[in-house]
Structures are given as structure tokens and as C-alpha cells.
Design a protein around this motif. Structure first.
Motif: not given
Lengths: 258, 258, 258, 258
Positions: C111, C140, C165, C168, B137, B106, C133-138, B133, C171
Motif C-alpha cells: 500500500x 483516503x 474483505x 473493510x 505490507x 469506524x 489491500x483494503x485500508x481506509x487510511x491509505x 488495519x 467501509x
């Protein structure tokens, strides 16, 4: 090169049609029409005929504009037909937006009475623009009997809710042979832009502009958005994808500098 | 009267930032930048440094444009920092779009590494634009440490899916003190228009323009839509309603003619 | 055959997790938990420790339920860690929903602090459920360091706005190896159903049930909707189409009777 | 206590109406009807009359179900009326779903011919369920002339696109006195749940269930979702908010432990 909408024997450059109701005053309305470079404006017949002493709203409409009289206030086909004839008799021309409303809460058009009025008025030589609740079978009848365009609503009049009927409007665009002009409910320039990207021939806006904090600048904004959407539609839209595609070379960059 | 975006010591008139990847050629890209009257363009550093013999992409960017080097290809903060330093050393200036991507499907940014790179580069005097993204925060930390703007994604890069992160982007707009610039995923002029109506300071577009059937006209369409949305936002948007409100006088019309 | 969610060493039948805040009283809350057949409930530690004299909210939670203490009120990782330790010390178990909120308007999670608390608490043997808060990197990172599940928000706490959301969260579902549990913002049973159809492992609901006109029946409705969505997801969803496909034989019918 | 839909002299417990087309076989169809506990099923007349030697689809419909014959294949009112009369003559009862389709691409109903058929069939004593494109003025005429319910489409038949006509269907629910039953286009249990939350009296589903990987379990999922949505609607939905509201006590917690 030029992108003109041919309709009712005219060639129209500005695909943002504007209404004339609800402005703070006629001078402001005129300024908004000029800012948008509007070519077509709707006027309720009642407002045309405000009596000998009163100034007419028509005096404030730039001469380059084509006036489309709307049959606002008609509750059935007969009333709409009568208003159209009065309009012609009073010299307001023969472009008629057919608006037949029997519902007082959502002001939704009555498709069947609208169709009847369209049939009658087309026979009498009017250039007709029926305002309708988007429905393929009725739109096809309106087109078949000679409507110059079909005007499905995006959402109820004056709600600024946008193109909530998108699913049905897109079908009209693909299936109906006359121009589709979304009328009612468009509240933001992006709503109008979206309609044009979908392939509408034009859009009609009144409330969102007339009640905006700054109607003149808001008319200008709508006009730009309509141009943007039309240009995108004409030159072709790219598709969308489910997964990402890099726009810059992503990999290997740093290796080159190691 | 004028509506300029002040950022990094510059005053920017065009709020449509454009990328330079994926065009059929440099000449086409240049035409698109001119059509949009772009003031800010991003370039991947790799494409700047194509060697002494090759023509540089920079030769095709109009001199009025500010170039923002992006760190495309960086997989962590250290790599992004290195690219930024190389950019400066090669004379490409100190405007840096910080793009740190660890996800290959992605192409989503790594917010934490992006924050680290931002902190370092701000200290070194760069004008930083972290691509992220959308998350309040982390955006706040980026703004607090000195980012010139924050660039949340609308949807994954190159998908043309529009502002699917609207809920979170609107919160950034209200809560973050630096400009919010939506970057990635905008596929249609109406998407860009909508971002500006929401209150974004600018938008960044690359794929949708570069891969459009006619990139030059599509750039022009995006530019108009951004102007439209910005104008609407600045002058104030009208609200929306659940039920209809007549835009023309509805009742009593026919009685007058009876 | 059975469809159990294995998490933290337990097998959970009901994928609707419920909160315990905002009910008119403990008896009503208990009835709602029973109506939903809830297996997991969250409780703010403060509400557990209401002093020796006061009745404890825990007395009203059916014994079949697993209690997940949330760190509501924590503004950083250190506070969340402290609350978790207090919870364990007070005998409330080691299932911890990590909630670190630094934003007072949207109550959005922090996050980075949430990740730090997750790292610490996982090492101390807690079963952790970071709210994020939806975020792929965090997400993971949270999964990699041992979170039992990741809990992205659908929209801000208590807003009943649904899964805004979605882009996200979908994903996360595809890319993250631990269960994804949407928490916050789900206002209607159809919102919860939609999350389960997308492939969430469970959903968490509090406000929508607790402030509904009839919390007990609303809990039951949510529970049915979660079962419906889960069943649909498990057995496989049909695709969608752009054009119609007849569900009954359309043509030739009448010829047979002519 | 009990929540029965009274229609055509019957009391119906299951508000999920099911179609019978497109199943892999009659036995599977029967299982799906049983799994959903369906009370009303539609059958195309042609499929009833498959000749003396062939087994009839009716043999596979549980005796507790009310059969509603649909006029699938009719291209105008006269054909629909003829099918209805044939149905009655063949002993299939007098519940008729009036389906008049003149459009071969989107299979959209012809509202005007549907209205005519409704008027005729009501006079002949049929219990009529006109399938229509959602439009207030035509729905009102159908209700006024005696339709037992009105069945607006959610999106074109077989597309699984959900309730794309939501704006118009919600208006029908508020303004029309007979039950509103969304028919066509519902692809997921959450779509059906949403319709019921909006206040639909029932929903009709065929394609999504019949072509699902597991039609029996998918029918069960839809049935649960319909129950969930109905229960939520009956007991009252909470509103939604623009900003967050804490569901747990947020502040001061840690002070107590300092």
C-alpha cells in the motif's frame, strides 16, 4: 449457583458429551474422557458386545460417566428399536441415542424413522436422544412424544465443518421445549463454544477429538470451550453494532497537555 | 510443557489481554482482571493521570499485571509519540499500544502514522504494539522496524462483530515474524477461541467484557475460550472433509444379531 | 436513465472490467471481451510490447474498449512509475492500474509504495487506479491525491475466494469519495453481483473468467451478474428480518370454504 | 443450445419463479412478471377466488405464464389436499405448490404433513411442488412418491436472509433425482445467483421483489442474476485456491527495460 443439566433423572455438570469411536486405543480414549471430565459418553452397542474373551470398551469408561448407547448401524426404526432393547438386556442401561441412517454418503439421519423409533422407545421407558437433521416440525414431534432431548446435526458426521445448520438450530433452541444438543460436524473448540453461546444445552463430539493429533489435549480444549460458551450464554451476551464505539476516551486528550 | 508468550522481555501466561475502559467502576474492572487471570492490561494514559487527589485506575490493577499504555486519542504519529513519552515520564512504563486514529466513524487506525510512531518509539527503547488495519505490507514494515507484536483489528472497535478480517489476519500469521495479536471487535468467547485456533499469539478484548451484563463472568468465559483455542492450536487441529465419515461401526451390525 | 460510470473523462456502461492474462489464446480472449461487452480491459505492459514481429495483444482488443495498462511486475513505486511512463511512450495511453507487489506468496499489494506511485503519476497526468489491500487510511490518501478510483482486493489474486474483505470494503464504499472497484479474488458471478449490491462502482475480474472451462460464456455470466447487482443497488435493496413474514394470506383461508 | 427446464410436461425458459403476494397492486405485479420474463408464478388460491364482482389476480398474469397454486394457509395435509382440489375445480390448473405450515413464528413447513399431501396429490394427478425444510430423508420420500420438484427453503419466508441452509441444500442437489428449487428467504439477486451456481434447477422469490423500493426493476435484477448463475453452472465453475496465482507475468518485466 451450580449450572447442572437435568436430563433423564440425572444432573450433568459437563455439557461436552463425547463419543468413543475412532480412538487409537481404549487407554487413550479413557484419558480423553478424563481430561474433558466428561459425564456422558456414547458407545455403539456393537462395541460393547465384543464377546466374552475380549476386553469390553465399558471397562475403560470412568465409573462417573453415564453411558448412552447409540443405535449406529440401524437403517430404520425397527432396527434401532431392536438395538435399544439388546442394549438394555445386556445391562448397558436405557439411555439411547437414536441414530437411524439410510444415506451412505453423508450419513444423514432419517427423521421419519427416527421419530418412529423415538415413539416406541419412549413408551418402553427408554431415555431417548434422537439424532436428527434439524427441522422444527419433526423436532417438535420428537419432543412432544417424550424425547429427553433433541440432537440436531451441525454438519455431516465426521466432517469437522462446524455448525453449518445454524439458522435452523437457532430456531429449534427458541421453539423446542426440551434441551437441544448439537451432535456431529463440530471440528474445533470454537464450534462447540459457538453452539453453547447460541443456547444449546450441550454438544456431542467424537471424530474431531478422536482423530486429533493429541486426543487428550483436544478433549481438554473442547471441554474448556464448552464451559466458556456456556458461561457466556448464562450470564448474557452483549449485542453487536454496525459502527465503532470507543473503548477509551478518544478526544481532547492532548489538549490537556498542550 | 508450559506455554508462555515471550514478549518485551516478559513471559506471559495469559493470552487474553484486557482493556480497562467502559467498566461500571474500578472495583468491577479489578474483579474482571482477576477472574481472567490477566497478565497484560491496557490503560489510556489520560485515565492514569487523573490528578493527585483522584484515585488512580492503576491502584486497581493487580500487581502481577503488566500495564500497556495506549495512545488512545492520538490523531497522528507526533501525538502518539508525545503520549508515549508522557507515559514513561509518569512512571507508567514503556509498553505502548500505539493507537493512531483519524477516522471518527469506524475508529480505524491510520497505518502510515502508526508506522511512523512505531519507528520513532522503537528507537527510543519502547516496547511497541502497533494497532493496525490488517495489511501485510504495513505489518511487515512494523515488524521490520522492531515492533514487539502487531495488533490487527478483527472488526471496528466496540462493534462485537468478530474476526471479519480473517482472510487478512491469517496471512499475517503465516508471513509476519512477530506475534500477531487480534485487537478490537471480538464480541464473544468463540471469536477469541477462533483467533487462537488460527494461530494468533494472543487477543485483546475490552468492550465485549466491560459492557457485558456480568463483566466478571464474561472475562472468565473469554479467558477459558482463549485457553481452549490456544491448546487446540498447539496440539494440532484435525482437517475437515466434504463428505461424512462414520464415527461408529455402521454396517453389518444387525446381521450379527439376526 | 442511463447508468454510466464517469471516470477519467470517459463514460463507461459496462461495470465489469476484465483482465487479459491467462487465456488459452488471443482469439478466445477477444471473444470473452465481446461476450461481456467489456468497456475497460487491463493489459500488462510487457504483453503489449512483444516485439515488432509478434502480433500484439492490443490487436485483439475491441476498439470500443479502453485499455488500462497495469504495472504488474513492479516491486516498488519507482518501477511502477517507470512502467507507466513506458506505457504512455509506447502509445498505450494514460490509464494505469498501479500494481506494486512485494509479496511472492499471496501477491498482496504494497500500500505504501502504491500510494507513492499514485502521487507521482497523478502529477504527471495519468489516470490512476491503485490496486490495494483494503485500508481506509491509505485509500483516503490515494483518493485525496487524485486517484481516479481505488481498487481494493476481495481476496488474493487468482484464488477465486470471493469478497473475504467485505467488512473493510464496505467501509471504503461509505467513506471514500472516489469509486471503489473490487479487484482480485472474485471467482463466481455471485461474488461480483454481491460487490455491486454493496455499492461498488465496478469490479475487475481476470483469473476466474480466463481459466473457466468456457471463458466466453463465463464472461457473459459475470457481465449479467454485474448488471443484476448494479440494478439492485441503484433501485434500492429491501432489508432483512429475523423472523418470518408471510408472503401469502395465511390464516382463515379454509374457514371460507367450510 | 437452449437450456430449458422440463417439468410437469412443460419446458420452462425462465428459472426465476415469482410469487404474487405483497405487491402494491396488480398492475405493478404484472409489470414485474413481464420485466423478469417469468414463466412460472405462484398464486394463493384465496386470491384467485375473490368473488364474482372483484377483478381476479389471474387477469393480471401474462398468458405465457404457468400458474402454480399454492396451498398457503393449510395447517395439515388434509387442508392442503382440499385447497388443491378446489384449485383444480375452479379451473386454476393442477400445478400445486404444497405449503403446509404449522408454525406461526417462522412459518416453517411441516415436512411430514407435506409429504402426506404430496403422496395424495400425486395419485390424483397433480403436478406437485412440495415446499420443505431441507432434509435429505424427507426430500427423497417426496421425490420417490412422484413430486415434480422439491422446494427447500433458503431461510424463513420473508426474511431476505439468503441461503442459510446451504449445507443441506447442496446435499439435496447431489442426492435427489428431481429438480431442487430454493424457495423462501432469498433477499438479493446475489442469493439467487449463488443458488443457481450451486446447481439448483430454479429459485422462487416473492417478498424480496414485491416489497423492494422498485419491484419491477428488482424483478429484472433477479432475473439477470438467475441467468448469470445458471450460465456459470452449466458451463462449469473454476475451483478456488488457498494461495495467490498471478494473472499477469510478474517477474523479470523490468529487467527487459534495464
Amino acid at each position: 449457583m451450580e449450572d447442572l443439566l437435568e436430563i433423564g433423572g440425572k444432573k450433568i455438570a459437563c455439557r461436552l458429551f463425547l463419543g468413543t469411536g475412532k480412538y487409537a486405543g481404549n487407554a487413550q480414549m479413557r484419558e480423553a474422557l478424563l481430561a474433558a471430565q466428561a459425564d456422558v459418553v456414547t458407545v455403539a452397542l456393537r462395541r460393547v458386545e465384543s464377546g466374552a474373551m475380549a476386553e469390553s470398551i465399558l471397562d475403560y469408561i470412568p465409573p462417573s460417566c453415564t453411558v448412552m448407547i447409540n443405535t449406529s448401524g440401524a437403517r430404520n426404526a425397527a432396527e434401532a428399536v431392536r438395538i435399544a432393547r439388546l442394549a438394555r438386556a445386556s445391562g448397558a442401561g436405557d439411555w439411547i441415542k437414536i441414530e437411524v441412517i439410510a444415506d451412505s454418503r453423508y450419513l444423514l439421519p432419517d427423521n421419519l424413522e427416527t421419530l418412529k423409533a423415538t415413539e416406541t422407545l419412549v413408551k418402553e421407558g427408554f431415555i431417548t436422544f434422537p439424532y436428527m437433521s434439524p427441522d422444527l416440525s419433526m423436532a417438535r414431534r420428537m419432543a412432544d412424544c417424550g424425547a429427553a432431548a433433541v440432537m440436531p446435526l451441525g454438519s455431516p458426521i465426521g466432517t469437522n465443518r462446524g455448525v453449518r445448520t445454524r439458522e435452523l438450530v437457532e430456531i429449534l433452541i427458541r421453539e423446542i421445549s426440551v434441551p437441544i444438543i448439537v451432535d456431529a460436524g463440530l471440528g474445533k473448540p470454537s464450534d462447540a463454544c459457538q453452539c453453547m453461546e447460541m443456547g444449546c444445552a450441550a454438544v456431542m463430539v467424537n471424530t474431531a477429538v478422536a482423530v486429533a493429533p493429541d486426543p487428550v489435549e483436544f478433549a481438554r480444549a473442547f471441554s474448556l470451550a464448552v464451559k466458556a460458551g456456556r458461561l457466556a450464554y448464562r450470564t448474557g451476551m452483549p449485542g453487536s453494532a454496525a459502527e465503532a464505539r470507543a473503548s477509551s476516551p478518544l478526544t481532547g486528550f492532548l489538549r490537556d497537555h498542550d
